[in-house]
Design a protein around this motif. Structure first.
Motif, PDB file in Angstrom:
ATOM      1  N   ASP A  37       0.828  -1.212   0.000  1.00 14.26           N
ATOM      2  CA  ASP A  37       0.000   0.000   0.000  1.00 14.26           C
ATOM      3  C   ASP A  37       0.861   1.262   0.000  1.00 14.26           C
ATOM      4  O   ASP A  37       0.467   2.292  -0.543  1.00 14.26           O
ATOM      5  CB  ASP A  37      -0.957   0.017   1.199  1.00 14.26           C
ATOM      6  CG  ASP A  37      -2.081  -0.998   1.064  1.00 14.26           C
ATOM      7  OD1 ASP A  37      -2.282  -1.550  -0.045  1.00 14.26           O
ATOM      8  OD2 ASP A  37      -2.764  -1.247   2.084  1.00 14.26           O
ATOM      9  N   ALA A  38       2.050   1.178   0.602  1.00 17.11           N
ATOM     10  CA  ALA A  38       2.978   2.314   0.626  1.00 17.11           C
ATOM     11  C   ALA A  38       3.781   2.405  -0.676  1.00 17.11           C
ATOM     12  O   ALA A  38       4.515   3.367  -0.869  1.00 17.11           O
ATOM     13  CB  ALA A  38       3.927   2.181   1.816  1.00 17.11           C
ATOM     14  N   GLY A  39       3.655   1.390  -1.528  1.00 19.75           N
ATOM     15  CA  GLY A  39       4.413   1.378  -2.775  1.00 19.75           C
ATOM     16  C   GLY A  39       5.828   0.864  -2.602  1.00 19.75           C
ATOM     17  O   GLY A  39       6.677   1.060  -3.470  1.00 19.75           O
ATOM     18  N   TYR A  40       6.099   0.181  -1.483  1.00 16.87           N
ATOM     19  CA  TYR A  40       7.452  -0.282  -1.173  1.00 16.87           C
ATOM     20  C   TYR A  40       7.738  -1.703  -1.655  1.00 16.87           C
ATOM     21  O   TYR A  40       8.889  -2.063  -1.848  1.00 16.87           O
ATOM     22  CB  TYR A  40       7.703  -0.222   0.328  1.00 16.87           C
ATOM     23  CG  TYR A  40       7.752   1.171   0.906  1.00 16.87           C
ATOM     24  CD1 TYR A  40       7.718   2.310   0.100  1.00 16.87           C
ATOM     25  CD2 TYR A  40       7.831   1.366   2.275  1.00 16.87           C
ATOM     26  CE1 TYR A  40       7.766   3.581   0.639  1.00 16.87           C
ATOM     27  CE2 TYR A  40       7.884   2.631   2.825  1.00 16.87           C
ATOM     28  CZ  TYR A  40       7.854   3.735   2.003  1.00 16.87           C
ATOM     29  OH  TYR A  40       7.904   4.993   2.545  1.00 16.87           O
ATOM     30  N   VAL A  41       6.718  -2.507  -1.777  1.00 17.27           N
ATOM     31  CA  VAL A  41       6.880  -3.902  -2.196  1.00 17.27           C
ATOM     32  C   VAL A  41       5.893  -4.180  -3.310  1.00 17.27           C
ATOM     33  O   VAL A  41       4.777  -3.655  -3.316  1.00 17.27           O
ATOM     34  CB  VAL A  41       6.643  -4.877  -1.009  1.00 17.27           C
ATOM     35  CG1 VAL A  41       6.529  -6.317  -1.468  1.00 17.27           C
ATOM     36  CG2 VAL A  41       7.748  -4.746   0.021  1.00 17.27           C
ATOM     37  N   GLU A  42       6.320  -4.996  -4.252  1.00 15.52           N
ATOM     38  CA  GLU A  42       5.392  -5.463  -5.277  1.00 15.52           C
ATOM     39  C   GLU A  42       5.489  -6.976  -5.321  1.00 15.52           C
ATOM     40  O   GLU A  42       6.473  -7.573  -4.892  1.00 15.52           O
ATOM     41  CB  GLU A  42       5.671  -4.827  -6.633  1.00 15.52           C
ATOM     42  CG  GLU A  42       7.021  -5.111  -7.223  1.00 15.52           C
ATOM     43  CD  GLU A  42       7.262  -4.312  -8.503  1.00 15.52           C
ATOM     44  OE1 GLU A  42       6.524  -3.358  -8.778  1.00 15.52           O
ATOM     45  OE2 GLU A  42       8.208  -4.662  -9.214  1.00 15.52           O
TER      46      GLU A  42
END
Length: 106
Positions: A59-64
């Motif tokens: 959600d923070a854009g740190y992991v995909e």
């Protein structure tokens, strides 16, 4: 907050700082990409706990994540995004600043 305190906190990331999320970021920073089950095993977390922390990081854009079929089963692979890697590195630098230089044992 004083300017000195602000400088100490620059780069500190509360999203990364939670112990399990910090461990996830550390593992993914080293591994590049890792299968969900391997991360779960390495960090000794239940699937539900790992999933909750991964969701926060996503959600923070740190992991995909990427899904792929392997051995006739769907697997989920995790990796840090560029944004996640940068946030993790900035967070480590902030922690080093907060802790200060290490002192030899007395």
């Amino acid at each position: 907050m004083s300017a000195e305190n602000h400088d100490l906190m620059e780069g500190f990331d509360a999203t990364v700082h939670a112990p399990n999320r910090l461990r996830i970021c550390a593992l993914l920073d080293t591994a590049g990409e890792a299968e969900f089950g391997l991360v779960q095993k390495q960090l000794d977390l239940s699937a539900s706990v790992l999933s909750k922390h991964v969701t926060v990081l996503m959600d923070a854009g740190y992991v995909e994540q990427r899904k792929a079929v392997r051995d006739t089963r769907q697997r989920v692979w995790l990796r840090l995004t560029r944004r996640g890697r940068d946030a993790y590195q900035r967070h480590l630098a902030a922690l080093r600043t907060i802790v200060g230089p290490s002192h030899p044992a007395l």
